[in-house]
Design a protein around this motif. Structure first.
Motif, PDB file in Angstrom:
ATOM      1  N   THR A   8      11.254  -4.356   3.315  1.00  0.00           N
ATOM      2  CA  THR A   8      10.936  -3.322   2.322  1.00  0.00           C
ATOM      3  C   THR A   8      10.875  -1.925   2.918  1.00  0.00           C
ATOM      4  OG1 THR A   8       8.571  -3.766   2.654  1.00  0.00           O
ATOM      5  CG2 THR A   8       9.645  -4.878   0.800  1.00  0.00           C
ATOM      6  N   HIS A   9      11.107  -1.812   4.229  1.00  0.00           N
ATOM      7  CA  HIS A   9      11.058  -0.529   4.956  1.00  0.00           C
ATOM      8  C   HIS A   9       9.657   0.080   4.923  1.00  0.00           C
ATOM      9  CE1 HIS A   9      15.689   0.174   4.237  1.00  0.00           C
ATOM     10  NE2 HIS A   9      15.398  -0.979   4.832  1.00  0.00           N
ATOM     11  N   ILE A  10       8.641  -0.771   5.031  1.00  0.00           N
ATOM     12  CA  ILE A  10       7.247  -0.326   5.035  1.00  0.00           C
ATOM     13  C   ILE A  10       6.622  -0.697   6.378  1.00  0.00           C
ATOM     14  CG2 ILE A  10       4.972  -0.602   3.988  1.00  0.00           C
ATOM     15  CD1 ILE A  10       6.852   0.917   2.196  1.00  0.00           C
ATOM     16  N   CYS A  11       6.025   0.286   7.042  1.00  0.00           N
ATOM     17  CA  CYS A  11       5.379   0.037   8.335  1.00  0.00           C
ATOM     18  C   CYS A  11       3.951  -0.476   8.182  1.00  0.00           C
ATOM     19  CB  CYS A  11       5.390   1.318   9.173  1.00  0.00           C
ATOM     20  SG  CYS A  11       7.031   1.819   9.717  1.00  0.00           S
ATOM     21  N   ASN A  12       3.232   0.067   7.208  1.00  0.00           N
ATOM     22  CA  ASN A  12       1.837  -0.285   6.989  1.00  0.00           C
ATOM     23  C   ASN A  12       1.765  -1.433   5.987  1.00  0.00           C
ATOM     24  OD1 ASN A  12      -0.876  -0.416   6.217  1.00  0.00           O
ATOM     25  ND2 ASN A  12      -1.184   1.785   6.481  1.00  0.00           N
TER      26      ASN A  12
END
Length: 300
Positions: A8-12
């Motif tokens: 999802t291209h989410i780091c957190n």
């Protein structure tokens, strides 16, 4: 197996809001959405105290699109995802059902089939969002997928220019744009018809990971905030009577981090119980994208 964060291209991980994504046919998918009961951003907007913020649903659809493109269409992790345009529309007769106690689900129709023989370069996704099995929102999203070398060629020498240092001291008072936490303010005012996008990099919603441009989500958030600021002059002390009816956007070129990005109110139209605000986003004398926001007076 790749993590949902990478897909999802989410780091957190705390900013991942979708789950249970599955394919139901070659062109259709389903997923569920987490309930944002205590989210520092999506539960901070004044309307979201008893309802779901429509931009939360938009972000969930963006995450689902990215997940599906990687997992089901084999778009590589080195490829770049580009928003072309999107539209969001609440179902007027059912908008009050965006209440937080219901189960939130999404259905997706993809114009491209998973059994297509060619590499996916572009696709259009149509999302239908349900709360307690009642349709409350429709979102259409168009995206393109570029190979890394193509993306770098398009971006040309823009990487060599130094990014602006945003001055957060100039950001508008959050309460004038519908929030309670100043961390969520994303615009500074130039005059009553112009505002600049000023990103607080300490806010993971606006800056989850390093970017080389201002994202479409941040642009739309800036226009949402400026729309509420603009109507307060016509309806002083009545900000809470309005709700989002629809949002439409079209992106023409990248909005860069190295120059001031200005939201310009081009037109404000009042029709019955609705107000339509039309914005252009300009940078270095060029129009980069357009956004329209329709607000309506809340139903009792």
């Amino acid at each position: 197996m790749e993590s949902i964060g990478k897909l999802t291209h989410i780091c957190n991980d705390r900013q991942i809001y979708i789950q249970n994504i599955k394919s139901t046919d070659t062109n259709t998918f389903e997923f569920t959405i987490k309930n944002p009961l205590s989210h520092f951003h999506f539960n901070d907007f004044y309307w979201s105290q008893d309802r779901i913020d429509p931009l939360y649903l938009l972000e969930c659809c963006r995450q689902a699109e990215t997940f599906i493109a990687h997992k089901y269409f084999n778009v590589g992790f080195e490829e770049k995802f580009i928003f072309n345009c999107f539209s969001l529309s609440l179902r007027e007769q059912n908008s009050l059902l965006l209440l937080k106690h219901g189960e939130i689900k999404g259905c997706i129709y993809s114009e491209m089939s998973t059994n297509a023989c060619t590499r996916m370069r572009n696709n259009v996704y149509v999302f239908t969002i349900f709360v307690s099995n009642i349709e409350v929102c429709a979102i259409t999203l168009s995206a393109s997928y570029l190979k890394k070398h193509v993306y770098q060629k398009i971006r040309n020498l823009n990487f060599l220019r130094k990014n602006l240092e945003f001055n957060l001291d100039d950001n508008v008072n959050c309460k004038l744009v519908g929030y309670m936490n100043q961390l969520n303010s994303i615009i500074s005012l130039n005059n009553k018809n112009k505002a600049s996008i000023v990103i607080n990099k300490n806010n993971p919603i606006y800056f989850d990971h390093k970017q080389d441009h201002i994202t479409g989500m941040n642009i739309v958030e800036g226009c949402r905030q400026f729309s509420f600021y603009c109507v307060k002059d016509k309806f002083p002390n009545k900000l809470d009577i309005f709700e989002i009816d629809e949002i439409n956007s079209e992106f023409f070129s990248f909005v860069e981090l190295y120059a001031e990005a200005v939201i310009i109110l081009k037109e404000l139209i009042v029709i019955a119980n609705k107000i339509k605000l039309i914005f252009s986003i300009e940078q270095e004398s060029k129009t980069k994208c357009s956004v329209s926001v329709v607000l309506r007076i809340k139903e009792n």
